[in-house]
Design a protein around this motif. Structure first.
Motif, short mmCIF file in Angstrom:
data_model
loop_
_atom_site.label_atom_id
_atom_site.label_comp_id
_atom_site.label_asym_id
_atom_site.label_seq_id
_atom_site.Cartn_x
_atom_site.Cartn_y
_atom_site.Cartn_z
N TYR A 1 0.84 -1.21 0.00
CA TYR A 1 0.00 0.00 0.00
C TYR A 1 0.87 1.26 0.00
O TYR A 1 0.65 2.18 -0.79
N LEU A 2 1.86 1.28 0.88
CA LEU A 2 2.73 2.46 0.94
C LEU A 2 3.52 2.62 -0.35
O LEU A 2 3.71 3.74 -0.84
N ALA A 3 3.98 1.50 -0.91
CA ALA A 3 4.70 1.58 -2.18
C ALA A 3 3.78 2.06 -3.30
O ALA A 3 4.19 2.86 -4.15
N THR A 4 2.53 1.59 -3.31
CA THR A 4 1.59 1.98 -4.35
C THR A 4 1.20 3.45 -4.23
O THR A 4 1.13 4.17 -5.23
N VAL A 5 0.95 3.90 -2.99
CA VAL A 5 0.62 5.31 -2.79
C VAL A 5 1.77 6.21 -3.21
O VAL A 5 1.59 7.23 -3.90
N PHE B 1 -5.55 -1.63 -3.23
CA PHE B 1 -6.12 -0.63 -4.14
C PHE B 1 -7.35 0.03 -3.55
O PHE B 1 -7.62 1.20 -3.85
N ILE B 2 -8.10 -0.68 -2.72
CA ILE B 2 -9.22 -0.01 -2.03
C ILE B 2 -8.68 1.05 -1.08
O ILE B 2 -9.20 2.18 -1.01
N LEU B 3 -7.62 0.72 -0.33
CA LEU B 3 -7.02 1.72 0.55
C LEU B 3 -6.43 2.88 -0.23
O LEU B 3 -6.48 4.03 0.23
N THR B 4 -5.90 2.59 -1.43
CA THR B 4 -5.38 3.67 -2.26
C THR B 4 -6.49 4.63 -2.64
O THR B 4 -6.31 5.86 -2.64
#
Length: 954
Positions: free
Chosen positions: A391-395, A790-793
């Motif tokens: 999540y952190l990497a995606t954000v 992706f939901i958290l993103t």
């Protein structure tokens, strides 16, 4: 001799064969260990036998106070009891003297061999063993009492090492219950539940007239009470006793028997042995593979540490196959007839069906059967760590590429579109794709194409978003044509040459972007310099005539006096407003207020997150902390590094640049809606002309998507649910159409983040032999982690109050870590390092044993040139042909067949499908066709081992 069920076991010796009816008459028939299915599995090289724990109980104290004491234990490696230190030694590779093996063989030839013994407890086992004609009834009684005596086990608990029993005593005949200490033994937790025990009893016994040897294989494994250190069922029992002999003869013979039983091939043979001849044949086969160390060339007291990875069993499997032929020639021949020679069958995902959308239909049917388990398999704590990490990497990736996209398109798209597109496309892909472990994201090559497309639109006064919509429509159409014609089978031509070039490029992009962001940060927060040349400083003096303050220059004799004053000021002076701003301060009235150097503290956070993420990931293979702690630190390495960086930043209270996320849900470009108009101000014919750039973008997306898919579905990752090349490309095509209509960025598989996702879901064996590294079991294949990420993103827009405390330098450090870890795990980098090493310092790589060094350097140089060309083209206005250059890597690899032999390419890369087919048509394996023999392990071919670092692109 054919293996079959037997109703009796054989007691074989030099003079007698005792039938089961003579020794035990009330037991029915039993199944032989070598059933048909088991033998077939052995023929295929699959081991289904339970692991074996071996312990050596040594008889000590003759002739005064006799006692049994456990002095050694084995699984794969040996552990010796260090009596004076009161502990077990570190696991090490056992070494034996050849005479001990020879004496053991002689004793077995003259001794007693009981196979499929029906004993159900220790008393019955002892009664069977002592039924030797050479022993008088009085000696049998003494020997029985001695064998029933409780041994001492050194059980090293977590709190304090203790002996499993105090003064030895005779165990009652009906006592077959393990002690409490045995159940609490921590070693029990390291052994698999199905493990069995083999016990070796050895020592000097003066009242025996001659050596006594016995080897017993129990028909049904039973728990033998306190005889063993761990309360597991025993399968084998070996007794080696006799009068005094020179040296430590019986001790070494006992070690030899234990080492034999710890050998997997000997175990396999002795489990299926039907008589003494089979047992001796297994021992002789072991001797044929023994490596002898010459005396005087090494230290016999030195302990050889276990290797990091054990060598292949390929050669030994062939020997075992011949042994099976000796046991069951007819069955083996039948199995060979059933299999028959023929070419190797490629993976089913890459076989043509010959029907339109045939591959897509097969992918859907294949993945549908796993759909429920794709969610149930995610119910594991490891998935929580993976969600936080990715999540952190995606954000971070969404913010970075969103900012770059905003710069490239002059605000037509921005961070909000990047967040929304990442959330929508990624979640849909994880729900429907064939390989849900893939993480969709904006990538460097696609961003380059977006920048070129916008520049073309601006230069020709075109409406960018409508033009981009038609490009996306054509790309989706072309991708659907590729899916319908099963073009994904062409990924078989993506050898490691192509994969390594592409992965190295993406890794360098990550590294370059991370370092570039830090350099740009020093421009936004200039590095402060303590003063000016000549010790000059600007000081504020009141005007003697009462006018406003004026600035004057003076010389400072002692800089220590300046630095010892108010740290909120530059030196001890007050800079003029222009100089104050230039030095990074803020003018406040007549003074200049400054803050600590943001650039250097940002660099500190950047390096902290990078080095700690690397250190935490590698702690799993270190010698510090218990294994559970090491695993937690390794699984949460990136998360812990980010938290550490955030804590350091909060402790120092620095005004470092923080993560910024959009707070309003509206398009970045003012005045536009979420749906893009098909034409806008553009002429109608532009919808047809958009097919030309769409063709180039289709090539880029196909290469970007499928190269990543090939890497993720490599055999070394041991994926069980299959791939979905056609289904993945279909999903990408539909999502490109959707994101084009909404004006969102285009998304394909992100190589580095996808590999980081897979690595965070690695499954490893929880129980392993002492000294053995945990074995790689595969990847936790599921859809939930990516879906939650992706939901958290998408919800990150509403998490701004929390995310705003994360410093951007910390996230840049994680970016650098991902790029370096991915780059350092490919063979290409190892070969580049060889260019800088003298020959005497080069590692003993297998490819260097079979390919001349100058040929290795030539292959590496060609890859470096290709990588350099890709980088140059990507960074110049000629980037429009970048997709063709990626496709050109396949052509370059094909052209290498004119300069390198198939054997060299097999070691340096891998064979193209045509070469594999030509070899298979000859009925040969690659190593056979190139002069290989069974003395060479199959691992000598370039087969990269399962990644031990964070990310592997192999």
């Amino acid at each position: 001799m054919k293996l079959q069920g037997q109703e009796e076991y054989e007691a074989s010796s030099a003079h007698e064969n005792v039938s089961a009816g003579e020794l035990e008459s009330d037991h029915g028939p039993s199944h032989s260990p070598g059933s048909s299915s088991e033998t077939d599995s052995r023929e295929l090289g699959v081991c289904t036998d339970p692991p074996l724990f071996i312990q050596l109980n040594e008889l000590l104290g003759w002739p005064e106070a006799l006692e049994w004491r456990e002095t050694g234990r084995w699984m794969l490696f040996e552990e010796k009891l260090e009596v004076d230190a009161g502990r077990w030694s570190a696991p090490h590779v056992p070494t034996l003297a050849l005479p001990s093996l020879q004496h053991l063989r002689s004793l077995l030839v003259k001794g007693l061999v009981l196979l499929d013994c029906p004993a159900r407890n220790l008393l019955e086992l002892v009664e069977q063993v002592i039924r030797v004609e050479s022993l008088s009834p009085e000696l049998r009684g003494q020997l029985q009492a001695l064998l029933l005596q409780r041994p001492q086990h050194h059980i090293q608990t977590r709190t304090w090492p203790c002996w499993g029993s105090t003064p030895p005593k005779k165990v009652p005949h009906n006592e077959n219950v393990p002690l409490k200490e045995q159940h609490q033994n921590p070693l029990r937790q390291k052994l698999p539940p199905e493990a069995e025990v083999a016990t070796v009893l050895a020592g000097e016994l003066g009242f025996l007239p001659q050596p006594l040897g016995a080897f017993v294989r129990l028909r049904d494994p039973v728990v033998l009470g306190t005889l063993t250190e761990v309360p597991l069922p025993s399968r084998f029992f070996c007794l080696l006793l006799g009068p005094a002999m020179p040296g430590r003869g019986y001790h070494e013979m006992g070690r030899a028997a234990a080492v034999l039983l710890s050998d997997p091939q000997f175990q396999w043979s002795v489990r299926r042995a039907s008589n003494l001849h089979d047992l001796l044949a297994a021992l002789d086969a072991f001797l044929e593979e023994v490596t002898v160390l010459p005396p005087g060339r090494w230290d016999p007291t030195a302990r050889i540490l276990p290797p990091k990875c054990l060598s292949s069993q390929h050669k030994r499997s062939l020997s075992r196959k011949r042994e099976v032929e000796g046991f069951s020639t007819r069955r083996m021949a039948g199995a060979e007839d059933r299999r028959g020679p023929g070419p190797q069958v490629p993976c089913p995902e890459l076989q043509r069906t010959g029907r339109l959308f045939g591959g897509l239909v097969q992918d859907v049917n294949r993945k549908a059967s796993w759909y429920t388990t794709d969610f149930l398999d995610a119910l594991h704590p490891q998935c929580f760590s993976a969600v936080l990490y990715i999540y952190l990497a995606t954000v971070t990736n969404a913010i970075t590429f969103g900012g770059l996209l905003g710069d490239a398109t002059d605000g037509a798209q921005g961070v909000l579109e990047s967040f929304l597109g990442t959330a929508v496309a990624g979640a849909a892909f994880c729900l429907l794709a064939g390989q849900p472990l893939t993480i969709l994201s904006s990538t460097g090559p696609v961003l380059v194409f977006e920048r070129l497309l916008f520049s073309f639109s601006r230069d020709h006064n075109l409406d960018y978003l409508p033009f981009r919509l038609w490009v996306g429509i054509w790309v989706a159409t072309f991708c659907l044509v590729l899916v319908a014609t099963e073009a994904s089978v062409l990924v078989r031509y993506f050898t490691r040459f192509t994969e390594e070039g592409f992965c190295a490029l993406i890794s360098f992009i990550f590294i370059y972007d991370a370092l570039g962001k830090m350099v740009n940060l020093t421009h936004a927060y200039p590095i402060q310099r303590p003063g000016f040349p000549g010790y000059g400083c600007f000081c504020q003096y009141p005007d003697p005539q009462g006018n406003e303050s004026q600035w004057a220059t003076t010389k400072q004799k002692n800089r220590d006096d300046i630095l010892s004053m108010d740290l909120g000021l530059v030196n001890a002076s007050l800079l003029p407003p222009s100089e104050c701003t230039q030095q990074g301060g803020q003018p406040r009235g007549p003074g200049c207020h400054t803050v600590p150097d943001i650039a250097f503290f940002s660099l500190l956070l950047f390096l902290t997150s990078f080095f700690f993420a690397t250190a935490f990931k590698h702690v799993k293979t270190s010698s510090f902390f218990p294994s559970v702690v090491r695993k937690v630190l390794s699984d949460f390495s990136s998360v812990l590094a980010i938290l550490l960086g955030c804590g350091l930043d909060a402790f120092l209270g620095l005004a470092t640049p923080k993560l910024t996320v959009p707070t309003e849900f509206k398009p970045t470009l003012p005045g536009r809606g979420w749906l893009v108009s098909p034409f806008g101000a553009n002429p109608w014919w532009l919808s047809v002309a958009a097919a030309l750039p769409a063709l180039l973008l289709t090539i880029l997306i196909f290469m970007d998507q499928q190269i990543t898919a090939v890497i993720l579905n490599r055999a070394e990752y041991k994926l069980q649910k299959g791939a979905g090349f056609h289904l993945d490309l279909f999903c990408v095509a539909v999502l490109i159409l959707l994101t084009s209509a909404l004006g969102l960025p285009w998304y394909v598989s992100a190589t580095v983040i996808s590999l980081a996702h897979m690595d965070s879901l690695r499954r490893e064996s929880r129980v392993c032999a002492p000294g053995e590294a945990p074995s790689f079991l595969g990847i936790r294949e599921q859809r939930l982690t990516g879906l939650v990420v992706f939901i958290l993103t998408g919800f990150s827009i509403f998490l701004a109050p929390v995310l705003k405390f994360i410093p951007m330098p910390v996230l840049y450090g994680i970016f650098l870590y991902m790029g370096v870890a991915a780059l350092s795990s490919i063979q290409f980098v190892k070969r580049v390092q060889l260019l800088l090493m003298p020959a005497k310092h080069q590692p003993d790589l297998m490819l260097l044993r079979h390919v001349p060094l100058n040929r290795v350097h030539l292959f590496t140089a060609i890859q470096l040139v290709c990588l350099g060309l890709l980088w140059i083209i990507k960074s110049t206005p000629a980037a429009i042909i970048f997709p063709l250059m990626l496709l050109g890597l396949v052509g370059v690899r094909k052209a290498l067949e004119w300069f390198f032999s198939p054997q060299e390419l097999l070691w340096l890369d891998e064979l193209m499908p045509e070469e594999e087919r030509s070899i298979s048509e000859k009925g040969l394996e690659p190593e056979q066709s190139f002069g290989g023999d069974e003395s060479q392990d199959s691992e000598l071919m370039y087969q990269p081992k399962v990644p031990e670092i964070n990310i592997s692109v192999n």
